[in-house]
Design a protein around this motif. Structure first.
Motif, PDB file in Angstrom:
ATOM      1  N   TRP A 167      -2.050   4.751 -16.403  1.00 12.03           N
ATOM      2  CA  TRP A 167      -2.470   4.831 -17.801  1.00 12.03           C
ATOM      3  C   TRP A 167      -1.334   4.357 -18.707  1.00 12.03           C
ATOM      4  CZ3 TRP A 167      -1.106   8.791 -14.659  1.00 12.03           C
ATOM      5  CH2 TRP A 167       0.036   9.516 -15.012  1.00 12.03           C
ATOM      6  N   ALA A 168      -1.702   4.082 -19.958  1.00 12.25           N
ATOM      7  CA  ALA A 168      -0.714   3.761 -20.996  1.00 12.25           C
ATOM      8  C   ALA A 168      -1.380   3.993 -22.342  1.00 12.25           C
ATOM      9  CB  ALA A 168      -0.237   2.319 -20.878  1.00 12.25           C
ATOM     10  N   GLY A 169      -0.591   4.423 -23.323  1.00 12.56           N
ATOM     11  CA  GLY A 169      -1.093   4.606 -24.672  1.00 12.56           C
ATOM     12  C   GLY A 169      -1.699   5.960 -24.939  1.00 12.56           C
ATOM     13  N   ILE A 170      -1.570   6.924 -24.030  1.00 13.65           N
ATOM     14  CA  ILE A 170      -2.084   8.268 -24.268  1.00 13.65           C
ATOM     15  C   ILE A 170      -0.940   9.268 -24.112  1.00 13.65           C
ATOM     16  CG2 ILE A 170      -4.426   7.708 -23.549  1.00 13.65           C
ATOM     17  CD1 ILE A 170      -3.899   8.891 -20.855  1.00 13.65           C
ATOM     18  N   THR A 171      -1.091  10.421 -24.724  1.00 16.41           N
ATOM     19  CA  THR A 171      -0.025  11.425 -24.752  1.00 16.41           C
ATOM     20  C   THR A 171       0.011  12.204 -23.438  1.00 16.41           C
ATOM     21  OG1 THR A 171      -1.451  13.156 -25.645  1.00 16.41           O
ATOM     22  CG2 THR A 171      -0.368  11.669 -27.225  1.00 16.41           C
ATOM     23  N   PRO A 172       1.145  12.853 -23.119  1.00 13.80           N
ATOM     24  CA  PRO A 172       1.212  13.675 -21.897  1.00 13.80           C
ATOM     25  C   PRO A 172       0.163  14.781 -21.882  1.00 13.80           C
ATOM     26  CG  PRO A 172       3.410  13.266 -22.754  1.00 13.80           C
ATOM     27  CD  PRO A 172       2.461  12.746 -23.778  1.00 13.80           C
ATOM     28  N   GLU A 173      -0.132  15.340 -23.074  1.00 17.65           N
ATOM     29  CA  GLU A 173      -1.154  16.383 -23.116  1.00 17.65           C
ATOM     30  C   GLU A 173      -2.517  15.826 -22.749  1.00 17.65           C
ATOM     31  OE1 GLU A 173       0.965  15.667 -25.522  1.00 17.65           O
ATOM     32  OE2 GLU A 173       2.324  17.407 -25.448  1.00 17.65           O
ATOM     33  N   GLN A 174      -2.822  14.630 -23.210  1.00 19.07           N
ATOM     34  CA  GLN A 174      -4.090  14.004 -22.862  1.00 19.07           C
ATOM     35  C   GLN A 174      -4.158  13.663 -21.373  1.00 19.07           C
ATOM     36  OE1 GLN A 174      -3.807  10.809 -25.712  1.00 19.07           O
ATOM     37  NE2 GLN A 174      -5.260  11.769 -27.123  1.00 19.07           N
ATOM     38  N   VAL A 175      -3.012  13.293 -20.817  1.00 16.36           N
ATOM     39  CA  VAL A 175      -2.975  13.021 -19.372  1.00 16.36           C
ATOM     40  C   VAL A 175      -3.369  14.268 -18.595  1.00 16.36           C
ATOM     41  CG1 VAL A 175      -1.477  12.473 -17.420  1.00 16.36           C
ATOM     42  CG2 VAL A 175      -1.275  11.173 -19.554  1.00 16.36           C
ATOM     43  N   VAL A 176      -2.834  15.424 -18.990  1.00 20.95           N
ATOM     44  CA  VAL A 176      -3.168  16.677 -18.317  1.00 20.95           C
ATOM     45  C   VAL A 176      -4.638  17.012 -18.497  1.00 20.95           C
ATOM     46  CG1 VAL A 176      -2.705  19.152 -18.242  1.00 20.95           C
ATOM     47  CG2 VAL A 176      -0.810  17.543 -18.530  1.00 20.95           C
ATOM     48  N   ASP A 177      -5.153  16.854 -19.720  1.00 17.88           N
ATOM     49  CA  ASP A 177      -6.546  17.215 -19.993  1.00 17.88           C
ATOM     50  C   ASP A 177      -7.528  16.312 -19.254  1.00 17.88           C
ATOM     51  OD1 ASP A 177      -5.650  19.213 -21.638  1.00 17.88           O
ATOM     52  OD2 ASP A 177      -5.860  18.041 -23.490  1.00 17.88           O
ATOM     53  N   TRP A 178      -7.169  15.058 -19.077  1.00 19.09           N
ATOM     54  CA  TRP A 178      -8.106  14.088 -18.520  1.00 19.09           C
ATOM     55  C   TRP A 178      -7.705  13.662 -17.103  1.00 19.09           C
ATOM     56  CZ3 TRP A 178      -7.258  10.834 -23.515  1.00 19.09           C
ATOM     57  CH2 TRP A 178      -7.767  11.546 -24.611  1.00 19.09           C
ATOM     58  N   GLN A 179      -6.920  14.499 -16.445  1.00 20.13           N
ATOM     59  CA  GLN A 179      -6.454  14.148 -15.104  1.00 20.13           C
ATOM     60  C   GLN A 179      -7.616  13.962 -14.134  1.00 20.13           C
ATOM     61  OE1 GLN A 179      -3.096  13.672 -14.268  1.00 20.13           O
ATOM     62  NE2 GLN A 179      -3.978  12.808 -12.421  1.00 20.13           N
ATOM     63  N   HIS A 180      -8.655  14.765 -14.266  1.00 21.80           N
ATOM     64  CA  HIS A 180      -9.814  14.655 -13.372  1.00 21.80           C
ATOM     65  C   HIS A 180     -11.088  14.614 -14.212  1.00 21.80           C
ATOM     66  CE1 HIS A 180     -12.103  15.052  -9.641  1.00 21.80           C
ATOM     67  NE2 HIS A 180     -12.905  15.882 -10.307  1.00 21.80           N
ATOM     68  N   VAL A 181     -11.956  13.648 -13.928  1.00 20.65           N
ATOM     69  CA  VAL A 181     -13.210  13.475 -14.653  1.00 20.65           C
ATOM     70  C   VAL A 181     -14.358  13.495 -13.663  1.00 20.65           C
ATOM     71  CG1 VAL A 181     -14.580  11.934 -16.111  1.00 20.65           C
ATOM     72  CG2 VAL A 181     -12.108  12.147 -16.483  1.00 20.65           C
ATOM     73  N   PRO A 182     -15.321  14.407 -13.806  1.00 21.54           N
ATOM     74  CA  PRO A 182     -16.481  14.417 -12.910  1.00 21.54           C
ATOM     75  C   PRO A 182     -17.383  13.211 -13.184  1.00 21.54           C
ATOM     76  CG  PRO A 182     -16.185  16.544 -14.015  1.00 21.54           C
ATOM     77  CD  PRO A 182     -15.310  15.564 -14.720  1.00 21.54           C
ATOM     78  N   LEU A 183     -18.217  12.879 -12.195  1.00 19.90           N
ATOM     79  CA  LEU A 183     -19.172  11.798 -12.375  1.00 19.90           C
ATOM     80  C   LEU A 183     -20.153  12.160 -13.489  1.00 19.90           C
ATOM     81  CD1 LEU A 183     -20.008  10.760  -8.684  1.00 19.90           C
ATOM     82  CD2 LEU A 183     -18.368   9.743 -10.262  1.00 19.90           C
ATOM     83  N   GLY A 184     -20.465  11.155 -14.328  1.00 18.69           N
ATOM     84  CA  GLY A 184     -21.418  11.363 -15.411  1.00 18.69           C
ATOM     85  C   GLY A 184     -20.805  11.865 -16.688  1.00 18.69           C
ATOM     86  N   ILE A 185     -19.516  12.199 -16.693  1.00 14.10           N
ATOM     87  CA  ILE A 185     -18.839  12.735 -17.875  1.00 14.10           C
ATOM     88  C   ILE A 185     -18.007  11.636 -18.512  1.00 14.10           C
ATOM     89  CG2 ILE A 185     -17.246  14.462 -18.739  1.00 14.10           C
ATOM     90  CD1 ILE A 185     -19.909  15.586 -17.725  1.00 14.10           C
ATOM     91  N   ALA A 186     -18.119  11.489 -19.833  1.00 14.30           N
ATOM     92  CA  ALA A 186     -17.374  10.507 -20.610  1.00 14.30           C
ATOM     93  C   ALA A 186     -17.727   9.089 -20.164  1.00 14.30           C
ATOM     94  CB  ALA A 186     -15.875  10.771 -20.521  1.00 14.30           C
ATOM     95  N   ILE A 187     -16.998   8.119 -20.705  1.00 16.71           N
ATOM     96  CA  ILE A 187     -17.326   6.725 -20.412  1.00 16.71           C
ATOM     97  C   ILE A 187     -17.075   6.415 -18.938  1.00 16.71           C
ATOM     98  CG2 ILE A 187     -16.768   4.325 -20.936  1.00 16.71           C
ATOM     99  CD1 ILE A 187     -16.064   5.160 -23.740  1.00 16.71           C
ATOM    100  N   CYS A 188     -15.879   6.765 -18.442  1.00 18.46           N
ATOM    101  CA  CYS A 188     -15.526   6.424 -17.060  1.00 18.46           C
ATOM    102  C   CYS A 188     -16.434   7.139 -16.058  1.00 18.46           C
ATOM    103  CB  CYS A 188     -14.063   6.755 -16.796  1.00 18.46           C
ATOM    104  SG  CYS A 188     -12.927   5.690 -17.700  1.00 18.46           S
ATOM    105  N   GLY A 189     -16.732   8.407 -16.321  1.00 16.07           N
ATOM    106  CA  GLY A 189     -17.633   9.126 -15.431  1.00 16.07           C
ATOM    107  C   GLY A 189     -19.025   8.529 -15.434  1.00 16.07           C
ATOM    108  N   GLY A 190     -19.497   8.076 -16.617  1.00 14.28           N
ATOM    109  CA  GLY A 190     -20.803   7.432 -16.680  1.00 14.28           C
ATOM    110  C   GLY A 190     -20.821   6.104 -15.965  1.00 14.28           C
TER     111      GLY A 190
END
Length: 440
Positions: free
Chosen positions: A80-103
């Motif tokens: 990744w690049a351009g996101i904060t360390p806190e965002q990295v922790v929050d978005w470390q794992h994304v289930p299928l169907g959630i958010a853009i990448c999960g969709g």
């Protein structure tokens, strides 16, 4: 209000934005060439993506990127690049169907998110938190298998031009190929390391097996030598006693013969102690697979003399699959018999060896090593298992030596028998018995 699907998530190739149309196509080709070269040499995808993003960031007016790897159940943030360390922790794992990448991972279809800050779509919450106005995300597919997702986002512009989308899609294709290659390379390295580990373990086991076999052989030789020396020592002691008790012997002769008799008796006691020391009190009787022990013996012989054995066939009857024996000692017996058979057949064409196991008696398993070599002369069969007298099994030269005597000693320790018998059609057959057993 704009239609959510058509305005926010638009497949590439539809209604391009005016912005970005003037970007020089040849510059995109240069960036793709440099990126492809970097990905081709990359051993780790994350650092390569960092370098590529630094190269294209200003050229394509990108602010963030994030690559998720698919772990079979969900997406894990890998680069990744351009996101904060806190965002990295929050978005470390994304289930299928959630958010853009999960969709994207769920639908396996590229998506373009437009006018993100003006949308209240819950799937764009992550992108809004990053302050993005547009985002392009595509699945990384290799032969319909999902490897992960790759997304790029920008601030200040509501969408992407067709040229930019084509550039990012082509770049994602290069990333997919690089990710697949790196995975294949890693799997190959892992398998090679596992092979090396197994080979090293195999060498260690073989060395231990040879050491155990050598120790067992030395014990058997000691027992055989002790047995053979005990009789002449006893006879010599009897002769000394006869001289000492003879009426024709003078006092000095009686003293000397008595001293000699004491020394002979002392030597006999030493021999008896040696025999007690190498008895089979430490015999480890276990229910084991007969076929497995035959294979171990074959491997030992082939490891010591790779070209010695002709083709070998193993036939184990269903009722003779298991027996109760000390594996180290029976493997030694089988190796001795196989080695002798190989030496007998060494200078003859078309020779084979057959190893069989069957139950002719309910209480024991009979193992035979059969070859179609020159065979054993009938007058030699009764001396084959005597130390030093079993030479000359075939006309290629002698050399059975102590091998059969040791085998005889080990089989006797199992309360079994070993013998040579005539082979129909020519050749030699050596057979021995060991206690039978049911499956372990």
């Amino acid at each position: 209000m704009l239609n959510r699907r058509s305005a926010l998530f638009r497949p590439s190739g539809q209604a391009p934005d005016a912005a970005g149309e003037d970007a020089p196509p040849y510059r995109f080709l240069e960036l793709l060439a440099v990126s492809a070269s970097d990905l081709l040499q990359a051993g780790d995808l994350a650092p390569a993506l960092d370098r590529i993003f630094g190269l294209i960031r200003s050229e394509v007016e990108l602010d963030v990127f994030f690559h998720y790897a698919f772990d079979g159940q969900g997406l894990d943030l890998n680069a990744w690049a351009g996101i904060t360390p806190e965002q990295v922790v929050d978005w470390q794992h994304v289930p299928l169907g959630i958010a853009i990448c999960g969709g994207v991972a769920e639908s396996l279809t590229p998506m373009i998110a437009r006018d993100i800050q003006q949308s209240d779509d819950p799937r764009l919450a992550y992108a809004r938190d990053m302050g993005l106005d547009a985002c392009f995300c595509t699945p990384l597919l290799h032969k319909d298998a999902l490897l992960g997702t790759l997304a790029f986002g920008r601030r200040g512009r509501a969408g992407f031009s067709d040229a930019e989308i084509q550039f990012l899609q082509t770049l994602a294709s290069y990333v997919t190929l690089a990710k697949h290659r790196i995975g294949v390379d890693q799997e190959l390295r892992n398998r090679l390391q596992e092979r090396d580990r197994m080979l090293a373990e195999r060498v260690t086991i073989e060395r231990q097996m040879l050491e155990l076999t050598r120790a067992s052989a030395l014990g058997s030789i000691a027992a055989t030598v002790a047995h053979e020396l005990n009789q002449p020592l006893s006879a010599a002691a009897n002769y000394m006693a006869a001289i000492r008790l003879s009426p024709d012997s003078d006092e000095r002769t009686r003293d000397l013969s008595g001293a000699a008799e004491q020394q002979l008796q002392r030597a006999g006691e030493i021999i008896r102690r040696i025999r007690r020391m190498v008895r089979h009190d430490d015999l480890v009787l276990e229910t084991r697979s007969v076929a497995t022990s035959i294979e171990e013996a074959l491997h030992l012989v082939r490891a010591a003399a790779p070209m010695l054995l002709p083709p070998v066939t193993i036939r184990v009857a269903p009722e003779a699959q298991y027996a109760r024996f000390d594996n180290v000692q029976i493997v030694q017996v089988l190796a001795n018999l196989l080695r002798n058979a190989g030496e007998a057949c060494q200078h003859r064409a078309g020779t084979t060896i057959l190893v069989t196991a069957e139950r002719q008696d309910p209480a024991e398993v009979t193992v035979r090593v059969i070859d179609n070599g020159p065979g054993v002369a009938p007058e030699q069969r009764h001396i084959l298992f005597q130390p030093g007298l079993g030479n000359g099994r075939c006309d290629t030269g002698g050399g059975l030596g102590l091998g059969l005597a040791i085998s005889h000693h080990l089989i006797e320790g199992h309360s079994g028998r070993i013998w040579a018998e005539e082979t129909p059609g020519g050749g030699a057959t050596f057979a021995f018995t060991i206690p039978g057993a049911q499956a372990a």
